[in-house]
Write an enzyme that holds these catalytic residues in place. Sequence first.
Site, PDB file in Angstrom:
ATOM      1  N   HIS A  18      44.132  49.117  42.068  1.00 40.18           N
ATOM      2  CA  HIS A  18      43.757  49.919  40.911  1.00 40.18           C
ATOM      3  C   HIS A  18      42.494  50.742  41.148  1.00 40.18           C
ATOM      4  CE1 HIS A  18      45.474  46.130  38.857  1.00 40.18           C
ATOM      5  NE2 HIS A  18      46.452  46.975  39.072  1.00 40.18           N
ATOM      6  N   LYS A  50      32.872  48.833  41.254  1.00 38.37           N
ATOM      7  CA  LYS A  50      33.091  47.434  40.887  1.00 38.37           C
ATOM      8  C   LYS A  50      32.303  46.567  41.860  1.00 38.37           C
ATOM      9  CE  LYS A  50      37.886  47.982  39.390  1.00 38.37           C
ATOM     10  NZ  LYS A  50      39.276  47.629  39.716  1.00 38.37           N
ATOM     11  N   TYR A 104      33.751  40.639  37.452  1.00 46.79           N
ATOM     12  CA  TYR A 104      33.493  42.015  37.874  1.00 46.79           C
ATOM     13  C   TYR A 104      32.320  42.605  37.108  1.00 46.79           C
ATOM     14  CZ  TYR A 104      38.584  42.129  38.910  1.00 46.79           C
ATOM     15  OH  TYR A 104      39.843  41.889  39.357  1.00 46.79           O
ATOM     16  N   ASP A 115      52.172  46.705  38.719  1.00 49.27           N
ATOM     17  CA  ASP A 115      51.690  46.840  40.091  1.00 49.27           C
ATOM     18  C   ASP A 115      52.832  47.041  41.092  1.00 49.27           C
ATOM     19  OD1 ASP A 115      49.078  46.738  39.273  1.00 49.27           O
ATOM     20  OD2 ASP A 115      48.813  44.621  39.757  1.00 49.27           O
TER      21      ASP A 115
END
Length: 188
Positions: A62, A72, A132, A168
């Site tokens: 992603h 991130k 994250y 996904d």
Amino acid sequence: MVFRETPVAGARLIDLEKRGDDRGFFARVFCRKEMANQGLVSDILQINTSLSVQKGTLRGMHYQLAPSAEVKIVRCIRGALFDVVLDLRPDSPSFCRWFGAELSAENRTMMYVPKGCAHGFLTLEENTEAFYLVDSAYAPDLERGVRYDDLQFGIVWPAAPAEVSQKDRSWPDFDPAWHGVEQLRGLT
């Protein structure tokens, strides 16, 4: 904090610099000044968590397009995972290259994922939880992804995924136009 270069331009592995004794240790997980001194993003907007119950759960790959492209900083806080960063920035020296590393609750290593890079992971243990730090808010209309098994990239996962979401599995073959590669220019 100890910063290690990776083969993907701008991506880093970050290890704790532990100060300890027989009671245990203390370490900084994030320091705005140290991040800035490394030329890394130092303003965090969101903190997210992800729990994967089943070993072999794959999440990714992603990313978000500009202007919501995001950095991130990923850490595994329970279990273990194989974390992957994939460079989609057309002006990067590592364009279309990937790097993976094991992050675990035991090793406490973090992955710094630069803007313009896709990110994903495969859980190596049951009940794996990732944490994250993110510098941009989620923008669903600017979200994109590439398939974890896209031959264009040749990501080598440590095991075959046992669980992959329909979303996904459904990302299209890599197409620079659809994937917004031009919008990722200049993010290196």
